[in-house]
Design a protein around this motif. Structure first.
Motif, PDB file in Angstrom:
ATOM      1  N   PHE A   4      48.211  45.726  41.344  1.00 25.96           N
ATOM      2  CA  PHE A   4      47.438  44.802  42.168  1.00 25.96           C
ATOM      3  C   PHE A   4      48.231  44.364  43.387  1.00 25.96           C
ATOM      4  CE2 PHE A   4      46.717  40.311  43.236  1.00 25.96           C
ATOM      5  CZ  PHE A   4      45.419  40.394  43.717  1.00 25.96           C
ATOM      6  N   ASP A  56      32.657  35.446  42.380  1.00 25.58           N
ATOM      7  CA  ASP A  56      32.708  34.636  41.165  1.00 25.58           C
ATOM      8  C   ASP A  56      34.095  34.648  40.528  1.00 25.58           C
ATOM      9  OD1 ASP A  56      32.440  37.329  40.495  1.00 25.58           O
ATOM     10  OD2 ASP A  56      31.387  36.885  38.619  1.00 25.58           O
ATOM     11  N   ALA A  57      34.932  35.635  40.897  1.00 21.98           N
ATOM     12  CA  ALA A  57      36.308  35.641  40.391  1.00 21.98           C
ATOM     13  C   ALA A  57      37.084  34.447  40.936  1.00 21.98           C
ATOM     14  CB  ALA A  57      37.006  36.944  40.767  1.00 21.98           C
ATOM     15  N   ILE A  89      42.492  36.686  35.870  1.00 22.82           N
ATOM     16  CA  ILE A  89      41.269  37.428  36.192  1.00 22.82           C
ATOM     17  C   ILE A  89      41.568  38.895  36.531  1.00 22.82           C
ATOM     18  CG2 ILE A  89      39.971  35.378  36.887  1.00 22.82           C
ATOM     19  CD1 ILE A  89      41.205  37.684  39.557  1.00 22.82           C
ATOM     20  N   LEU A  90      42.834  39.287  36.551  1.00 23.72           N
ATOM     21  CA  LEU A  90      43.163  40.671  36.875  1.00 23.72           C
ATOM     22  C   LEU A  90      42.874  41.582  35.687  1.00 23.72           C
ATOM     23  CD1 LEU A  90      46.597  40.331  38.745  1.00 23.72           C
ATOM     24  CD2 LEU A  90      44.291  40.419  39.722  1.00 23.72           C
ATOM     25  N   THR A  91      42.325  42.750  35.967  1.00 22.51           N
ATOM     26  CA  THR A  91      42.079  43.747  34.926  1.00 22.51           C
ATOM     27  C   THR A  91      42.973  44.968  35.117  1.00 22.51           C
ATOM     28  OG1 THR A  91      40.295  44.738  36.237  1.00 22.51           O
ATOM     29  CG2 THR A  91      39.690  43.004  34.658  1.00 22.51           C
ATOM     30  N   GLU A  92      44.013  44.842  35.910  1.00 30.84           N
ATOM     31  CA  GLU A  92      44.935  45.931  36.189  1.00 30.84           C
ATOM     32  C   GLU A  92      46.353  45.375  36.121  1.00 30.84           C
ATOM     33  OE1 GLU A  92      44.622  47.102  40.394  1.00 30.84           O
ATOM     34  OE2 GLU A  92      43.451  45.267  40.658  1.00 30.84           O
ATOM     35  N   ILE A 123      40.964  39.796  45.859  1.00 28.65           N
ATOM     36  CA  ILE A 123      40.313  39.494  44.587  1.00 28.65           C
ATOM     37  C   ILE A 123      38.799  39.452  44.758  1.00 28.65           C
ATOM     38  CG2 ILE A 123      39.952  37.654  42.891  1.00 28.65           C
ATOM     39  CD1 ILE A 123      42.955  37.070  43.113  1.00 28.65           C
ATOM     40  N   ARG A 149      37.504  43.010  45.202  1.00 25.05           N
ATOM     41  CA  ARG A 149      37.554  43.859  44.005  1.00 25.05           C
ATOM     42  C   ARG A 149      36.659  43.346  42.886  1.00 25.05           C
ATOM     43  NH1 ARG A 149      43.716  46.036  42.945  1.00 25.05           N
ATOM     44  NH2 ARG A 149      44.499  45.891  45.078  1.00 25.05           N
ATOM     45  N   TYR A 150      36.669  42.030  42.695  1.00 24.91           N
ATOM     46  CA  TYR A 150      36.023  41.457  41.519  1.00 24.91           C
ATOM     47  C   TYR A 150      34.799  40.608  41.840  1.00 24.91           C
ATOM     48  CZ  TYR A 150      40.544  42.689  39.431  1.00 24.91           C
ATOM     49  OH  TYR A 150      41.656  43.356  39.007  1.00 24.91           O
ATOM     50  N   GLY A 151      34.555  40.315  43.120  1.00 28.27           N
ATOM     51  CA  GLY A 151      33.424  39.484  43.493  1.00 28.27           C
ATOM     52  C   GLY A 151      33.824  38.026  43.692  1.00 28.27           C
ATOM     53  N   LYS A 162      36.216  31.581  38.867  1.00 27.81           N
ATOM     54  CA  LYS A 162      36.923  31.650  37.584  1.00 27.81           C
ATOM     55  C   LYS A 162      38.362  31.148  37.710  1.00 27.81           C
ATOM     56  CE  LYS A 162      34.172  35.478  35.741  1.00 27.81           C
ATOM     57  NZ  LYS A 162      34.182  36.914  35.343  1.00 27.81           N
TER      58      LYS A 162
END
Length: 739
Positions: A420, A384-385, A412-415, A377, A380-382, A388
């Protein structure tokens, strides 16, 4: 610091074991011996009732003096002596005493005096222990911190400050607060603040340089977490009360963070009770900079988690895995070494395959192996994820609406979850996260995990012409995976060795096939993600086996059921099969707006079967010919098919004809066809045992292909001139890729 002393015992923990009657355990055991039934390993020295007028228990080695008005009612005070000194070793300069029966409200300070031995060195201190919960140990234990004392004629004197009935908030049902206290003289120790004054440090005087470094490690943790975006939610003053005690611990244990709590805690109670940090660090790691910095970072994040109002473990034990997974992840922020691997992964390398919320190992224990989820995570997302995720958990309301950690990750997943999770497990097997330092452990020596009662590594099997199909049927937890290994048999009679890998739940399961050479290389050679065809075909693995590789197969399972607490299980089949060439199949098409030289508009529909195909299948491409007779008709032609993995589709090229003797006086009738169509999407499986792989396109999109059609007989020849397909048009290809 005086503020800590004054309110220390407000935060003592209630006895944590469910189903235990606290009053009876303390006062009504009825035992005839001197054993402490609350905490084995302590022997009773004496018991006395002290009421509102005060009193004193004088046992020579320990004296408890209660002033008039300190207690509101009668309390039976019992004093025990420990059989050891709880690991303080040579730093304990008195016996270890335990006091039970103190009330939840003390109006005036109570003086505790304990006899010490030897000569005082360092600061004049006592070690005070209360029963608390250690996040990293997932258990309760006596957690200690040092308190200033005074020396009086061979006694260390400590004033137990008055504390109020606010402590009853911890257990509002009956107002009982366990004030079980351990106390012992502490020698050759000193106390000081860290450079940023956020941590009160206590360590042996001979470890001064290392103790200072310990404080700096915690200060770096403090700064790093704030820089990453973690918030103290306006509670910066709370961190100023964090205490750090360095003491001997058993080998292999770097340290732990403890806090108070009780199953009945609500959000209000959690906010008021989890307000300081108590850290214990093993003296044995103070000279090991890597171990020290990573341990301090790991434990400090546990404090941050509590400030974000993660549930207490007895309210929401499921959150324990993500607490450990994130704390192990943050260790690498302080390690400052390439490809850092936490020692917590040792013998836990297979845990990611068990399932996110699988509690068979214990939630906290499971979390040590699930760091790869957090690493992925963050990658992939940084970073800051991760913050979150913490914020998502903080948004829950205790105790009934605590946020499940799986839900927090999903948020927080965008897929798709399947993409994932399959990607995480696949990257883990391929050695992405730890540069092959971890994956080779379980790939090289899978038997080392048998003692952990694992079925994750599902064994090996040999495939050859005599054993051309292997079926692994295993039970999978939600969000889990399994590994399989395929070994070669005797392929001397075969020029090529095509293999098919198929799962019976393609919606939720992905497949990753790798060639693997022990301890040196692992490379992906085939893959399909959940939601795809559920099959990987390798056109020829003989060169792989001839080069000394094994085949490692990962099957991921992304199915998950929140109503079952993400712990549902299901049986999944992996079928590994030695293939021959493509032997059977058919193509059918319908052109609903076709123009021929004999008709301005007509529908042209044909179905052609492929029987006994003869050709070559290589690198997902088949090229072959067919010829057969059926019901007085002769079929012949050539076929080329290219299988596309992502997105699942085929390119299909046909040149064929069939002839027959007409019953209507037309003589021999010949139909000729050519079909040239790229990108026909995969639709599903049909037929007995999922025999046919079906690809189809419908509607006006069919006109993207190229079709020719003609009929020749003794009376006329009819040719397709043009077509403009409508909603009814379709092309459909079925291919049998099994013997």
């Amino acid at each position: 610091y005086s503020y800590i002393r004054k309110y220390l015992f407000i935060f003592s923990i209630l006895f944590l074991y469910s189903g235990c009657d606290i009053v009876d355990a303390i006062f009504g055991s009825g035992d005839e011996d001197n054993n402490n039934t609350i905490n084995p390993g302590y022997n009773l020295l004496g018991t006395q009732v002290i009421g509102s007028t005060g009193g004193e228990i004088n046992l020579d080695s320990i004296i408890v003096s209660v002033p008039n008005g300190a207690f509101d009612e009668n309390n039976e005070i019992s004093i025990y002596v420990g059989e050891d000194n709880d690991g303080f070793d040579e730093y304990g300069i008195s016996s270890l005493y335990q006091i039970s029966g103190l009330p939840s409200t003390i109006n005036k300070p109570v003086m505790l005096s304990i006899k010490y031995h030897g000569t005082l060195e360092g600061d004049t201190l006592v070690a005070i222990g209360t029963m608390q919960y250690a996040t990293s140990l997932d258990s309760s234990l006596f957690s200690y911190q040092a308190e200033n004392a005074s020396d009086s004629s061979g006694y260390l004197v400590y004033d137990l400050s008055a504390y109020s009935s606010l402590a009853k908030l911890a257990h509002p049902e009956d107002g009982i607060l366990s004030t079980l206290i351990n106390i012992m003289g502490l020698g050759k120790y000193t106390m000081s603040f860290s450079s940023g004054s956020h941590f009160l440090l206590c360590y042996p005087i001979f470890y001064k340089a290392q103790g200072i470094l310990m404080g700096e490690a915690f200060e770096k943790d403090y700064d790093k977490c704030l820089a990453m975006g973690f918030s103290l939610s306006g509670r910066d003053f709370l961190i100023n009360k964090a205490t750090v005690l360095a003491k001997p611990l058993k080998p292999g244990l770097g340290g732990f963070y403890t806090h108070s709590g009780h199953p009945s805690m609500t959000d209000q109670h959690l906010k008021s009770w989890i307000i300081d940090g108590k850290f214990t660090i093993n003296l044995g790691i103070l000279s090991d900079n890597l171990k020290l910095t990573t341990t301090c970072g790991h434990e400090f994040l546990h404090l941050i988690q509590n400030l974000y109002e993660f549930s207490a473990p007895w309210i929401e034990p499921e959150q324990n895995w993500i607490m450990e997974a994130t704390s192990v992840w943050i260790e690498e922020k302080y390690a400052n070494v390439p490809n850092y691997v936490s020692s917590t992964l040792n013998y836990r390398e297979m845990y990611p395959f068990d399932g996110w919320q699988y509690a068979g190992n214990g939630y906290a224990e499971q979390g040590y192996g699930l760091t790869v989820i957090i690493k992925d995570i963050a990658e992939r997302y940084g970073d800051d994820a991760i913050v979150k995720i913490f914020e998502k958990i903080k948004a829950g309301i205790l105790p009934s609406n605590a946020v499940d950690p799986v839900d927090a990750v999903f948020s927080i997943l965008t897929e798709p979850v399947g993409n994932f999770w399959h990607g995480v497990l696949g990257a883990y097997v391929l050695g992405h996260y730890y540069n092959n330092q971890v994956n080779f452990r379980f790939l090289d020596d899978p038997n080392r995990y048998s003692s952990w009662n694992k079925v994750v590594y599902s064994g090996t099997d040999t495939i050859d012409p005599m054993n051309n199909k292997i079926i692994f049927k295993k039970n999978y937890h939600d969000l889990s995976g399994k590994l399989f290994k395929v070994l070669p048999g005797d392929f001397s009679t075969l020029s090529t060795v095509p293999l098919s890998f198929t799962v019976d739940d393609p919606t939720n399961c992905g497949i990753l096939v790798c060639k693997y050479k022990k301890g040196s290389e692992i490379t992906k050679i085939g893959e399909v993600f959940p939601g795809g065809s559920g099959e990987v075909i390798l056109s020829d693995v003989k060169p792989v086996f001839d080069a000394g590789y094994e085949l490692v197969v990962l099957v991921s399972n992304s199915s998950h059921n929140k109503s079952k607490n993400y712990q549902e299980t299901k049986d999944i089949e992996l079928i590994i099969e030695l293939l021959g060439d493509i032997l059977n199949g058919k193509v059918e098409f319908f052109l609903d707006k076709a123009v021929t030289n004999r008709s301005s508009s007509r529908g042209i529909e044909e179905i052609l079967h492929f029987n006994d195909l003869n050709g070559i299948f290589s690198n997902n491409h088949y090229k072959g010919s067919y010829w057969y007779q059926s019901l007085g008709r002769t079929f012949s032609g050539t076929v080329e098919i290219t299988f596309i993995d992502n997105p699942e589709s085929i390119n299909f090229h046909l040149n064929g004809k069939y002839t027959y003797q007409s019953l209507f006086g037309f003589g021999t009738v010949t139909f000729r066809y050519t079909v040239d169509y790229d990108g026909i999407p995969y639709k599903g499986l049909e037929g007995e045992y999922a025999q046919y792989h079906v690809y189809s396109e419908s509607g006006s999109a069919v006109q993207n292909g190229q079709f020719t059609w003609s009929e020749t007989n003794s009376q006329w020849t009819e040719n397709l001139i043009s077509y403009s397909c409508g909603d009814g048009a379709y092309i459909r290809v079925e291919v049998d890729k099994r013997e």
